[in-house]
Structure formats: structure tokens, C-alpha cells
Design a protein around this motif. Structure first.
Motif, PDB file in Angstrom:
ATOM      1  N   LEU A 160     -11.943  -4.379   6.584  1.00 23.25           N
ATOM      2  CA  LEU A 160     -10.599  -3.875   6.312  1.00 23.25           C
ATOM      3  C   LEU A 160     -10.032  -4.501   5.046  1.00 23.25           C
ATOM      4  O   LEU A 160      -9.402  -3.824   4.219  1.00 23.25           O
ATOM      5  N   ASN A 161     -10.274  -5.792   4.882  1.00 24.86           N
ATOM      6  CA  ASN A 161      -9.806  -6.495   3.692  1.00 24.86           C
ATOM      7  C   ASN A 161     -10.430  -5.900   2.426  1.00 24.86           C
ATOM      8  O   ASN A 161      -9.741  -5.638   1.437  1.00 24.86           O
ATOM      9  N   THR A 162     -11.727  -5.651   2.470  1.00 22.44           N
ATOM     10  CA  THR A 162     -12.431  -5.082   1.311  1.00 22.44           C
ATOM     11  C   THR A 162     -11.909  -3.694   0.979  1.00 22.44           C
ATOM     12  O   THR A 162     -11.635  -3.358  -0.179  1.00 22.44           O
ATOM     13  N   ALA A 163     -11.760  -2.853   2.027  1.00 20.69           N
ATOM     14  CA  ALA A 163     -11.279  -1.483   1.813  1.00 20.69           C
ATOM     15  C   ALA A 163      -9.863  -1.481   1.249  1.00 20.69           C
ATOM     16  O   ALA A 163      -9.526  -0.652   0.389  1.00 20.69           O
ATOM     17  N   TYR A 164      -9.042  -2.411   1.706  1.00 22.47           N
ATOM     18  CA  TYR A 164      -7.649  -2.486   1.282  1.00 22.47           C
ATOM     19  C   TYR A 164      -7.551  -2.760  -0.224  1.00 22.47           C
ATOM     20  O   TYR A 164      -6.883  -2.017  -0.965  1.00 22.47           O
ATOM     21  N   TYR A 165      -8.210  -3.815  -0.689  1.00 26.74           N
ATOM     22  CA  TYR A 165      -8.091  -4.188  -2.100  1.00 26.74           C
ATOM     23  C   TYR A 165      -8.827  -3.207  -3.006  1.00 26.74           C
ATOM     24  O   TYR A 165      -8.429  -2.999  -4.160  1.00 26.74           O
ATOM     25  N   ARG A 166      -9.893  -2.605  -2.518  1.00 30.79           N
ATOM     26  CA  ARG A 166     -10.568  -1.571  -3.307  1.00 30.79           C
ATOM     27  C   ARG A 166      -9.650  -0.372  -3.524  1.00 30.79           C
ATOM     28  O   ARG A 166      -9.558   0.170  -4.638  1.00 30.79           O
ATOM     29  N   LEU A 167      -8.928   0.019  -2.469  1.00 29.14           N
ATOM     30  CA  LEU A 167      -8.035   1.166  -2.586  1.00 29.14           C
ATOM     31  C   LEU A 167      -6.831   0.839  -3.470  1.00 29.14           C
ATOM     32  O   LEU A 167      -6.384   1.679  -4.255  1.00 29.14           O
ATOM     33  N   LEU A 168      -6.308  -0.370  -3.362  1.00 27.70           N
ATOM     34  CA  LEU A 168      -5.195  -0.764  -4.236  1.00 27.70           C
ATOM     35  C   LEU A 168      -5.600  -0.675  -5.706  1.00 27.70           C
ATOM     36  O   LEU A 168      -4.816  -0.242  -6.555  1.00 27.70           O
ATOM     37  N   GLU A 169      -6.826  -1.078  -5.979  1.00 26.98           N
ATOM     38  CA  GLU A 169      -7.311  -1.016  -7.366  1.00 26.98           C
ATOM     39  C   GLU A 169      -7.400   0.439  -7.834  1.00 26.98           C
ATOM     40  O   GLU A 169      -7.019   0.771  -8.958  1.00 26.98           O
ATOM     41  N   LEU A 170      -7.903   1.307  -6.969  1.00 22.93           N
ATOM     42  CA  LEU A 170      -7.984   2.735  -7.295  1.00 22.93           C
ATOM     43  C   LEU A 170      -6.606   3.318  -7.571  1.00 22.93           C
ATOM     44  O   LEU A 170      -6.382   4.033  -8.538  1.00 22.93           O
ATOM     45  N   LEU A 171      -5.662   2.985  -6.696  1.00 20.88           N
ATOM     46  CA  LEU A 171      -4.312   3.528  -6.836  1.00 20.88           C
ATOM     47  C   LEU A 171      -3.641   3.025  -8.103  1.00 20.88           C
ATOM     48  O   LEU A 171      -2.891   3.760  -8.757  1.00 20.88           O
TER      49      LEU A 171
ATOM     50  N   VAL B 210      -5.484   9.652  -1.565  1.00 18.90           N
ATOM     51  CA  VAL B 210      -4.249   9.579  -0.774  1.00 18.90           C
ATOM     52  C   VAL B 210      -4.579   9.648   0.713  1.00 18.90           C
ATOM     53  O   VAL B 210      -3.993   8.933   1.541  1.00 18.90           O
ATOM     54  N   THR B 211      -5.529  10.503   1.081  1.00 19.90           N
ATOM     55  CA  THR B 211      -5.938  10.604   2.483  1.00 19.90           C
ATOM     56  C   THR B 211      -6.557   9.308   2.966  1.00 19.90           C
ATOM     57  O   THR B 211      -6.353   8.880   4.106  1.00 19.90           O
ATOM     58  N   GLU B 212      -7.324   8.650   2.073  1.00 21.59           N
ATOM     59  CA  GLU B 212      -7.906   7.359   2.429  1.00 21.59           C
ATOM     60  C   GLU B 212      -6.798   6.325   2.648  1.00 21.59           C
ATOM     61  O   GLU B 212      -6.886   5.489   3.553  1.00 21.59           O
ATOM     62  N   GLY B 213      -5.750   6.403   1.835  1.00 23.56           N
ATOM     63  CA  GLY B 213      -4.611   5.510   2.037  1.00 23.56           C
ATOM     64  C   GLY B 213      -3.935   5.749   3.374  1.00 23.56           C
ATOM     65  O   GLY B 213      -3.513   4.807   4.063  1.00 23.56           O
TER      66      GLY B 213
ATOM     67  N   LEU C  12       0.835  -1.202   0.000  1.00 27.61           N
ATOM     68  CA  LEU C  12       0.000   0.000   0.000  1.00 27.61           C
ATOM     69  C   LEU C  12       0.872   1.255   0.000  1.00 27.61           C
ATOM     70  O   LEU C  12       0.606   2.201  -0.756  1.00 27.61           O
ATOM     71  N   ALA C  13       1.908   1.251   0.823  1.00 28.80           N
ATOM     72  CA  ALA C  13       2.790   2.418   0.877  1.00 28.80           C
ATOM     73  C   ALA C  13       3.473   2.649  -0.465  1.00 28.80           C
ATOM     74  O   ALA C  13       3.664   3.792  -0.895  1.00 28.80           O
ATOM     75  N   HIS C  14       3.841   1.566  -1.149  1.00 27.95           N
ATOM     76  CA  HIS C  14       4.490   1.707  -2.453  1.00 27.95           C
ATOM     77  C   HIS C  14       3.553   2.357  -3.480  1.00 27.95           C
ATOM     78  O   HIS C  14       3.965   3.238  -4.239  1.00 27.95           O
TER      79      HIS C  14
ATOM     80  N   ALA D 129      -4.841   2.176  10.225  1.00 24.19           N
ATOM     81  CA  ALA D 129      -5.557   0.992  10.699  1.00 24.19           C
ATOM     82  C   ALA D 129      -4.697  -0.262  10.595  1.00 24.19           C
ATOM     83  O   ALA D 129      -4.778  -1.157  11.452  1.00 24.19           O
ATOM     84  N   LEU D 130      -3.867  -0.342   9.558  1.00 27.33           N
ATOM     85  CA  LEU D 130      -3.089  -1.559   9.308  1.00 27.33           C
ATOM     86  C   LEU D 130      -1.866  -1.681  10.222  1.00 27.33           C
ATOM     87  O   LEU D 130      -1.523  -2.774  10.671  1.00 27.33           O
ATOM     88  N   ILE D 131      -1.178  -0.585  10.461  1.00 26.19           N
ATOM     89  CA  ILE D 131       0.104  -0.653  11.173  1.00 26.19           C
ATOM     90  C   ILE D 131      -0.035  -1.215  12.587  1.00 26.19           C
ATOM     91  O   ILE D 131       0.732  -2.110  12.967  1.00 26.19           O
TER      92      ILE D 131
END
Length: 580
Positions: free
Chosen positions: A159-170, A137-140, A111-113, A146-148
């Protein structure tokens, strides 16, 4: 602190692929580490890591970076075209990515990458930063928060759903597509790895407490030493040097326990900004006295009450932009946080320029719940009237919502302040805003003060209380309002040298038995120095005009002059002290 790149291999006891991926090792593992050597070269070294130790370092350092990222995002929203903001943001996120990789926390590093890749595009102006891009970016940033603490575990469905949805957006870029040139981003392995030197380490508060105790014992031993004869002058000189070193050691150890008010406010600055945005409010935080430092243990206990006070200011005080504009106010509301070190107390004042507290709600409560009549209410002073808000069954909120604290009232805040042996005072003007003052005792604090000498005496006055410092006699028309401390303390005046003159920021009002003091005259002005304030002993208390003892960085002691008290007792000051 950026970590070297760790490539972790399992130890002979074995660990599963899941353990290697999440970093959830139960035993130390043997690792290969890529280190920069002291001569500038690089090479591999084999070591055994205590992963629990490095987890704690990772969590602590990541928390620091997340606080900084939150503050930078506020700057980005204000000026998204400023490439310096994106560069700084890129550096902080890159540091978290490096640490996550060191711990094999793949979900965090991935995610950070993706986030740092966006920052780099905005920094180079290859993409244009728009409001929607900043929101992503703010959502990231929120997802990293939340993840750290969970060390990257995605075991919660939401959390899993939000994570992969955001990765797709990025991965699609800001406009919902690949970058304008149609190229894919380079493989992660081609991203340069930057390794900074270690500049700081983490030290537990308990260890600092223990070292402080030892240093205090050294100071007590020095004070109880037997008198030495003149023949032992060399020994006395050695003892004096030892005592100065012990005082300097105590000062520096005590500094480790201190946090500036600016750092304290920065802990929740982004949270405040986020809450205001959710409420449809425009809010800025203005801080004064941010350089004052207080004991971190005190500030840690103050954190929750402070965030609730500020949230209440947003939820119940600051109006919506349209409403403020209709009232002739700026669309952006202001929350002012003022810090002041006053004698043995820390005073924090939180004031907003919002709608103020509805007096009608307080009056209705007094009539219906307390049985007060109109005459009883009219006789109440302002402090007692607004203190009614601290009652457990009082509320001015028309509805309970998440921002308002889900029913957490001012009484809970007041209880937390009382637990700290502090007080809470409220004042409010309808249509102009509300001010809440929190006064707390503190055992340690650091403030800047102008240090000066009067004969053999070393004295200091808070810098915040001065307008100017110079040498030479004051002008004739105001000279009689300057107090000559040399005469007051009965020291010899060297007529060949001009006196040091300290002009006070706010002069005391003239009244019967109280002189108007605009400034002070002293021998020499040492300069503006950081001073650690200690509680005064009974002898200093009896002197009345001193608020405490200060310790300079060199270990030298100084008396802290209380200018307000000096003005109050000025009626007892001999006339000769006001003559020049």
C-alpha cells in the motif's frame, strides 16, 4: 456533508506527532474549530472532541462519497469530455479531503487534493481527459477505498509503494509532465474551503428499532381503548387526532429503516463495471423497479449473494465483445436487475443476455454423479433441471479465477438465500442468456400505488400494474371488460359524477370461469402515493383479493388490491359487477 476545517492541538495529557498525523488519539483532545455562525459570519470556537465519535462519522460519510464517486467514474468513462462529470467528481473528492483534514489524516487529504486538482483541470478543459488519465484517477479512487477504512495508515508495504507511486504520477500531470503552461499548482492553503450546512446526521439502527417499538405500542394502545359515550365526542376527536399522529410517526420511523433498490444496486455498480473491464467485457446495468424500498437489514444480508450472482453473469455469461459481434449481438452485454414487490415478498430478478448455461454440463453431472438416465433427464421440468446447479459439487467453470469467485459456487448463494427464508430459481436459454429470480419475505417495504376510494373504502393498486388513470365511462367496445368495484362492494353509485377509471397494464386472459378484466371503475382517484406495505391479518387474507395493508404518509390505512387474484376469482364475481 462537508466538515468545517479543524486544526487539532494536543491536550494536556500529550499526544505524539505520530498520533497527531494519523488521527490515532486514544483520548479526547482540545481543538480550535473554524465555524460558520448562524448569522453568516465566521469565527473560532474552542471545543472538546470525542475523536472516536468523529471517526465513525468520517468513515460513514466517506463511504457514501466513495459510492457516489464510483458511479460518476462510470459516467466519466462513457463521456470524458462532459465537464459536469468532472465538476461533480471534484466536489465529492473535495468533501473527502475536507473531512480527512478535520481528522488530521494527512495521507488521505494529500491524495484527495492531488486527485481534485486533476478533476479541476479537466473541468476547466485546461487538460484533455484521455483513457490513461481516467485510469490514473480510477486508481486513486481504489487507493482511497483502501486507505479510508485504515484511517490513512500506510503500514503495509504494498500500500505504501502504491501510494507514493500514484502521488508521483499525479504530480506530473496527465501527459507525464507538468501542466502545459509550465506552472506549478498553487499551494494547498490557497484552495478555497467550502462549508455546507449540516443536512443529515447518523442514527444507529438499534435506536430506530427502539423507536419503532415504542410507536407500535402507541398504536396498540389506541386500538385497545374503551368505547366512549356520545357525551365525550370532544375526547373522541382528540383520541382520533392522536391516533393519526401515531400512525404518521410509525410511517416516518419505518422509512428510516428502508433503502431503495436503486441505492442498493449502486453499492456495487462500480465494482461490477471494474470486474467486467478486468475480464475484457463490456457490460451495462439496467435497473427497473429501483424505487421499491425494502428493509435495510434484509438488503444488507442480500448484498454478498447479489454480487456473486452478478459476477457469475460476467464471468460465465456475457461473452467478449468480438464473440458477441460474431453472434450478431451488441458488443456491450446487458445485465438487467428487476425488482418487484409481490404481496409479502420482494422479488429480484437478475438476467443477462450472454451465452446461457451449458445444458451438456448439467446432463453430464446428472449421469455421472446422480445416476440419471436419458429418460429421467427428459422428464425433468425446467425448474428442477437448472436447480441441479445449486448442488455443492457442481461447477460449469473450466477454470477458477478471482472474478469467478475462487470456487464460490451457486450452492453457497443458495444457502445464503435459504437462510433468509427465500427461494432461488434459475432459467436459461442457450445463446440468449440466464435469468435468476430471488424471492424473499419482507416485513417492511414501500412502493408507489394509485390510491382510490369506493364508497367509504380506501383502496390502492400498485402503480406498476396500471397503464392509465382517468375519469369517465370506458369506450363501449371494451366497457364489459371493466370491473365496477362500486357494484362489487355494494356501495351507492352517484350517477351525476363520472367514475374513476383505472386501466390495467396487462389484462387477464379469458378462460372458463375467469373473466377478462382490462380495468376497474371506482368512485374517486386520490393519486399516486408512496405506501408502506404491512403484512395482512387473517381477516384480510380471507378476503383473497387483498394482498396486504398499506400505510400512507398521513398515517391513513388503505387496503392493497391484488389484481391477479381478482382475475382468478372473477368467475365468482356477480354479473352485475361487470355491468355499467
Amino acid at each position: 456533508m462537508r466538515w468545517p476545517f479543524w486544526r487539532t492541538l494536543s491536550d494536556p495529557s500529550g499526544c505524539s506527532k505520530t498520533e497527531a498525523r494519523t488521527g490515532s488519539f486514544s483520548k479526547p483532545v482540545r481543538s480550535y474549530a473554524f465555524f460558520p455562525w448562524s448569522d453568516g459570519s465566521r469565527g473560532y470556537s474552542t471545543t472538546v472532541m470525542d475523536l472516536e465519535k468523529y471517526r465513525q462519522i468520517f468513515l460513514r460519510e466517506s463511504d457514501k462519497y466513495l459510492q457516489e464517486i464510483g458511479s460518476i467514474l462510470i459516467d466519466v468513462e462513457a463521456d470524458p469530455e462532459e465537464t459536469g462529470h468532472w465538476q461533480e467528481l471534484h466536489g465529492k473528492i473535495h468533501s473527502i479531503k475536507g473531512m480527512a483534514r478535520a481528522m488530521s489524516l494527512e495521507s488521505i487529504s494529500r491524495l484527495a487534493h492531488e486527485m481534485e486538482a486533476w478533476c479541476l483541470k479537466f473541468q476547466r478543459k485546461e487538460w484533455k481527459a484521455r483513457e490513461e488519465s481516467i485510469r490514473v484517477v480510477t486508481e486513486g479512487y481504489s487507493l482511497l477505498k483502501a486507505l479510508i477504512p485504515r484511517l490513512g495508515r500506510l503500514d503495509v508495504p504494498e500500500l505504501n509503494t502504491a501510494y507514493y507511486r500514484l502521488l508521483e504520477l499525479l504530480s506530473k500531470g496527465p501527459q507525464g509532465r507538468e501542466p502545459a503552461d509550465g506552472s506549478k499548482r498553487r499551494a494547498d492553503s490557497q484552495t478555497p474551503i467550502s462549508v455546507d450546512p449540516i443536512r443529515s446526521i447518523g442514527v444507529s439502527c438499534s435506536l430506530i428499532e427502539e423507536l419503532l417499538g415504542f410507536s407500535q405500542e402507541l398504536l396498540l394502545m389506541e386500538r385497545s381503548k374503551p368505547a366512549l359515550s356520545p357525551e365525550m365526542a370532544a375526547v373522541q376527536s382528540w383520541v382520533d387526532q392522536y391516533a393519526a399522529l401515531a400512525k404518521g410517526l410509525y410511517f416516518r420511523l419505518a422509512q428510516l429503516r428502508l433503502m431503495s433498490i436503486e441505492e442498493f444496486v449502486d453499492l456495487y455498480r462500480h465494482t461490477i463495471h471494474h470486474q467486467a473491464r478486468q475480464m475484457g467485457r463490456l457490460v451495462r446495468i439496467v435497473l427497473s423497479g429501483g424505487d421499491i424500498k425494502a428493509d435495510v437489514a434484509l438488503l444488507d444480508r442480500l448484498r454478498e449473494p447479489m454480487i456473486h450472482i452478478v459476477r457469475n453473469a460476467i464471468a460465465h455469461g456475457i461473452e467478449a465483445p468480438e464473440e458477441r459481434k460474431a453472434k450478431g449481438k451488441p458488443e456491450q452485454g446487458t445485465i438487467r436487475i428487476e425488482a418487484e414487490s409481490r404481496k409479502e415478498t420482494l422479488v429480484l430478478r437478475i438476467a443477462d443476455d450472454g451465452a446461457g448455461i451449458r445444458r451438456e454440463a448439467i446432463e453430464r453431472y446428472l449421469r455421472e454423479k446422480q445416476g440419471y438416465g436419458d429418460a429421467d433427464i427428459a422428464r425433468m421440468d425446467t425448474k428442477a433441471f437448472f436447480a441441479v446447479i445449486l448442488s455443492s459439487d457442481f461447477s460449469t467453470a473450466s477454470a477458477t479465477d478471482e472474478t469467478a469467485g475462487r470456487g464460490i459456487g451457486m450452492n453457497v448463494i443458495a444457502q445464503a438465500i435459504t437462510y433468509l427464508n427465500g427461494t432461488l430459481d434459475i432459467d436459461s436459454i442457450p445463446g440468449e442468456g440466464t435469468s435468476i429470480a430471488v424471492t424473499l419475505p419482507m416485513s417492511l417495504s414501500v412502493m408507489h400505488a394509485v390510491v382510490f376510494t369506493v364508497g367509504p373504502y380506501r383502496i390502492a393498486v400498485p402503480t406498476s400494474g396500471l397503464d392509465a388513470a382517468s375519469y369517465g365511462l370506458p369506450p363501449d367496445d371494451v366497457r364489459e371488460s371493466f370491473l365496477d368495484l362500486r357494484r362489487l362492494f355494494g356501495v351507492e353509485i352517484n350517477g351525476s359524477q363520472p367514475p374513476g377509471v383505472l386501466k390495467l397494464r396487462s389484462s387477464s386472459a379469458a378462460s372458463p370461469g375467469r373473466r377478462r378484466i382490462q380495468g376497474l371503475m371506482v368512485d374517486t382517484i386520490v393519486g399516486n402515493k408512496p405506501v408502506m406495505i404491512l403484512r395482512p391479518g387473517q381477516l384480510i387474507r380471507n378476503a383473497r383479493i387483498f394482498s396486504g395493508i398499506g400505510v400512507l404518509e398521513s398515517g391513513v390505512l388503505t387496503s392493497m388490491l391484488d389484481v391477479d387474484m381478482l382475475a382468478q376469482v372473477s368467475g365468482q364475481i356477480p354479473e352485475t359487477a361487470m355491468e355499467v
